[in-house]
Each structure stands twice: as structure tokens, then as C-alpha cells.
Design a protein around this motif. Structure first.
Motif, PDB file in Angstrom:
ATOM      1  N   VAL A   2       0.883  -1.271   0.002  1.00 49.37           N
ATOM      2  CA  VAL A   2       0.045  -0.111  -0.169  1.00 49.37           C
ATOM      3  C   VAL A   2       1.009   1.127   0.054  1.00 49.37           C
ATOM      4  O   VAL A   2       1.710   1.394   1.018  1.00 49.37           O
ATOM      5  N   VAL A   3       0.762   2.254  -1.015  1.00 46.50           N
ATOM      6  CA  VAL A   3       1.370   3.483  -0.990  1.00 46.50           C
ATOM      7  C   VAL A   3       0.647   4.518  -0.665  1.00 46.50           C
ATOM      8  O   VAL A   3      -0.357   4.617  -1.150  1.00 46.50           O
ATOM      9  N   ASP A   4       1.133   5.235   0.321  1.00 47.76           N
ATOM     10  CA  ASP A   4       0.229   6.293   1.069  1.00 47.76           C
ATOM     11  C   ASP A   4       0.474   7.676   0.210  1.00 47.76           C
ATOM     12  O   ASP A   4      -0.549   8.616   0.079  1.00 47.76           O
ATOM     13  N   ASP A   5       1.644   7.885  -0.313  1.00 48.34           N
ATOM     14  CA  ASP A   5       2.061   8.920  -0.616  1.00 48.34           C
ATOM     15  C   ASP A   5       3.186   8.912  -1.767  1.00 48.34           C
ATOM     16  O   ASP A   5       4.031   7.999  -1.841  1.00 48.34           O
ATOM     17  N   ILE A   6       2.898   9.441  -2.757  1.00 47.35           N
ATOM     18  CA  ILE A   6       4.119   9.482  -4.104  1.00 47.35           C
ATOM     19  C   ILE A   6       4.592  10.736  -4.160  1.00 47.35           C
ATOM     20  O   ILE A   6       3.910  11.843  -4.328  1.00 47.35           O
ATOM     21  N   PHE A   7       5.611  10.992  -4.187  1.00 45.17           N
ATOM     22  CA  PHE A   7       6.576  12.497  -4.369  1.00 45.17           C
ATOM     23  C   PHE A   7       7.470  11.998  -5.620  1.00 45.17           C
ATOM     24  O   PHE A   7       8.249  11.138  -5.687  1.00 45.17           O
ATOM     25  N   ILE A   8       7.255  12.950  -6.568  1.00 44.23           N
ATOM     26  CA  ILE A   8       8.316  12.899  -7.663  1.00 44.23           C
ATOM     27  C   ILE A   8       9.224  14.204  -7.661  1.00 44.23           C
ATOM     28  O   ILE A   8       8.511  15.430  -7.779  1.00 44.23           O
ATOM     29  N   GLU A   9      10.457  14.271  -8.062  1.00 42.68           N
ATOM     30  CA  GLU A   9      11.286  15.485  -8.216  1.00 42.68           C
ATOM     31  C   GLU A   9      11.809  15.102  -9.358  1.00 42.68           C
ATOM     32  O   GLU A   9      12.530  14.213  -9.803  1.00 42.68           O
ATOM     33  N   THR A  10      11.605  16.087 -10.443  1.00 45.77           N
ATOM     34  CA  THR A  10      12.209  16.034 -11.566  1.00 45.77           C
ATOM     35  C   THR A  10      12.895  17.519 -12.246  1.00 45.77           C
ATOM     36  O   THR A  10      12.585  18.262 -11.783  1.00 45.77           O
ATOM     37  N   THR A  13      11.214  19.778 -17.179  1.00 42.19           N
ATOM     38  CA  THR A  13      10.031  20.633 -17.308  1.00 42.19           C
ATOM     39  C   THR A  13       8.783  19.878 -18.028  1.00 42.19           C
ATOM     40  O   THR A  13       7.600  20.012 -17.561  1.00 42.19           O
ATOM     41  N   TYR A  14       8.979  19.069 -19.086  1.00 45.49           N
ATOM     42  CA  TYR A  14       7.878  18.346 -19.809  1.00 45.49           C
ATOM     43  C   TYR A  14       7.322  17.402 -18.917  1.00 45.49           C
ATOM     44  O   TYR A  14       6.053  17.427 -18.615  1.00 45.49           O
ATOM     45  N   ILE A  15       8.021  16.465 -18.187  1.00 42.10           N
ATOM     46  CA  ILE A  15       7.660  15.665 -17.057  1.00 42.10           C
ATOM     47  C   ILE A  15       6.842  16.300 -16.009  1.00 42.10           C
ATOM     48  O   ILE A  15       5.663  15.799 -15.617  1.00 42.10           O
ATOM     49  N   TYR A  16       7.198  17.321 -15.638  1.00 43.39           N
ATOM     50  CA  TYR A  16       6.829  18.315 -14.537  1.00 43.39           C
ATOM     51  C   TYR A  16       5.486  18.617 -14.927  1.00 43.39           C
ATOM     52  O   TYR A  16       4.315  18.353 -14.074  1.00 43.39           O
ATOM     53  N   GLU A  17       5.388  19.295 -16.049  1.00 40.04           N
ATOM     54  CA  GLU A  17       4.023  19.742 -16.436  1.00 40.04           C
ATOM     55  C   GLU A  17       3.077  18.720 -16.715  1.00 40.04           C
ATOM     56  O   GLU A  17       1.728  18.679 -16.300  1.00 40.04           O
ATOM     57  N   TYR A  18       3.505  17.343 -17.181  1.00 39.20           N
ATOM     58  CA  TYR A  18       2.508  16.296 -17.388  1.00 39.20           C
ATOM     59  C   TYR A  18       2.019  15.677 -16.110  1.00 39.20           C
ATOM     60  O   TYR A  18       0.771  15.580 -15.949  1.00 39.20           O
ATOM     61  N   ILE A  19       2.905  15.455 -15.099  1.00 38.70           N
ATOM     62  CA  ILE A  19       2.385  15.007 -13.936  1.00 38.70           C
ATOM     63  C   ILE A  19       1.510  16.010 -13.279  1.00 38.70           C
ATOM     64  O   ILE A  19       0.518  15.569 -12.545  1.00 38.70           O
ATOM     65  N   GLU A  20       1.841  17.386 -13.418  1.00 39.06           N
ATOM     66  CA  GLU A  20       1.150  18.414 -12.767  1.00 39.06           C
ATOM     67  C   GLU A  20      -0.448  18.405 -13.367  1.00 39.06           C
ATOM     68  O   GLU A  20      -1.489  18.415 -12.515  1.00 39.06           O
ATOM     69  N   ASP A  21      -0.523  17.955 -14.511  1.00 40.97           N
ATOM     70  CA  ASP A  21      -2.003  17.796 -15.321  1.00 40.97           C
ATOM     71  C   ASP A  21      -2.744  16.848 -14.676  1.00 40.97           C
ATOM     72  O   ASP A  21      -3.983  16.703 -14.828  1.00 40.97           O
ATOM     73  N   ILE A  22      -1.827  15.638 -14.647  1.00 41.69           N
ATOM     74  CA  ILE A  22      -2.665  14.322 -14.320  1.00 41.69           C
ATOM     75  C   ILE A  22      -2.775  13.882 -12.859  1.00 41.69           C
ATOM     76  O   ILE A  22      -3.406  12.975 -12.678  1.00 41.69           O
TER      77      ILE A  22
END
Length: 185
Positions: A2-10, A13-22
Motif C-alpha cells: 500500500v502506497v500512501d504518498d507518491i513524491f516525484i522530483e524531476t 519541465t515536460y515531465i513536471y507539467e505532464y504530472i501536474e496535469d494528471i
């Protein structure tokens, strides 16, 4: 798991914007903007080099050598620098158990399956072999990538154990991987 929290640091900018959108608020995402490269900060090159090395050192001082061929994967367990103490069999059992954990981890990291031969260090006490089988069985049962542990047995006079397991998500009977464990005589 079970994953309670997912944190991504990249730093992309393309990956950042894509993840921000979804992300729907379920994923925390941060854009890394420092001048020092993120892959160096996280030591990615060293981790990848270690993860894919032919020789993998164990904490005990022993090591495993992983040889990948078209037909099978061979893993050789060596004492390396760790011949310490009065009871060699206890030392060998400790190295073999540590090598079992690392070998199965390496198989998962590298995405390897099929015919796998692990050449462990020979031990004189049959109970140590049974202890090693239990360790391997427990590892396979714990790992999320394996569904079924189908069995292992050491017969009197044999110097090998064959362990069968099925990778997760496969139709039963479709593909069964086996690990042959060889003990030097």
C-alpha cells in the motif's frame, strides 16, 4: 503493498507539467531547478553501476558473480573476504543467506527469469541447507513479483536443489521459472 504518498522530483519541465496535469492531488511533484544535476545529487550513476555489475559485493565480505547467457542465468556465490570466525559452516550459511537475498533482488532489478542456476558455498550440515531453502522460500513469498512458490527439496546424496516459482500476473501453467541451487562437493 500500500502506497500512501507518491513524491516525484524531476528536472525535466515536460515531465513536471505532464504530472501536474494528471496528478489529481494524489502525487506530489516538484520541479528541481538547482544548477547541480539531479542525477548526480541522487548518485544515479553509482547506483546503476552497482545494480548492473557482474560482481556484486555483500555486506559480509562475500560476493556473487552474475553471468547472463541466452540459455540461462548463472550466479556464483563466493566467500570473498569473509573467512572469519571459528565455525566455517556458520559463516558459509550467513554468506549463502545474504547471497540468496541479493541474488533474488538482482534478478528482480535486472528483470531476469527463466532457468537460473545459483552455485552456493557448500556446507557440511544438512540442517543448514534446509535453513537456506526456508530463507529462499520466504524471499520468494514476500516479493511482489512472484505469485507462487511451487516447492524445493534436497534429497539425500544430492548436491542440488531445484526451486520452481511463477512470476506474477501469468496464467497458471504458462511460464514457470526455476532456480537450480548447486552445492560444491
Amino acid at each position: 503493498y500500500v502506497v500512501d504518498d507518491i513524491f516525484i522530483e524531476t528536472d525535466d519541465t515536460y515531465i513536471y507539467e505532464y504530472i501536474e496535469d494528471i496528478r489529481n492531488g494524489e502525487i506530489n511533484v516538484k520541479l528541481y531547478e538547482d544548477e547541480y544535476p539531479l542525477y548526480k545529487l541522487c548518485n544515479v550513476e553509482s547506483i546503476m553501476k552497482h545494480a548492473l555489475a557482474k560482481k556484486v559485493w555483500l555486506k559480509s565480505g562475500g560476493n556473487i558473480i552474475i553471468e547472463e547467457t541466452k540459455a540461462l542465468i548463472c550466479i556464483d556465490v563466493n566467500t570473498g573476504k569473509s573467512i572469519k570466525g571459528k565455525d566455517k559452516d556458520q559463516t558459509f550459511l550467513r554468506i549463502n543467506k545474504e547471497a540468496a537475498v541479493e541474488a533474488l533482488s538482482q534478478l528482480e532489478i535486472r528483470g531476469l527469469s527463466g532457468i537460473i542456476i545459483i552455485d552456493f558455498i557448500n556446507m557440511s550440515d544438512k540442517e543448514f541447507y534446509n535453513d537456506l531453502i526456508i530463507t529462499i522460500k520466504d524471499i520468494i513469498k514476500k516479493e511482489a513479483i512472484y505469485d507462487v512458490f511451487l516447492g524445493a527439496k534436497l534429497e539425500k546424496g544430492q548436491h542440488y536443489i531445484r526451486i520452481y516459482y511463477m512470476p506474477q500476473g501469468l496464467i497458471p501453467g504458462a511460464i514457470i521459472s526455476s532456480i537450480s541451487i548447486i552445492f560444491d562437493t
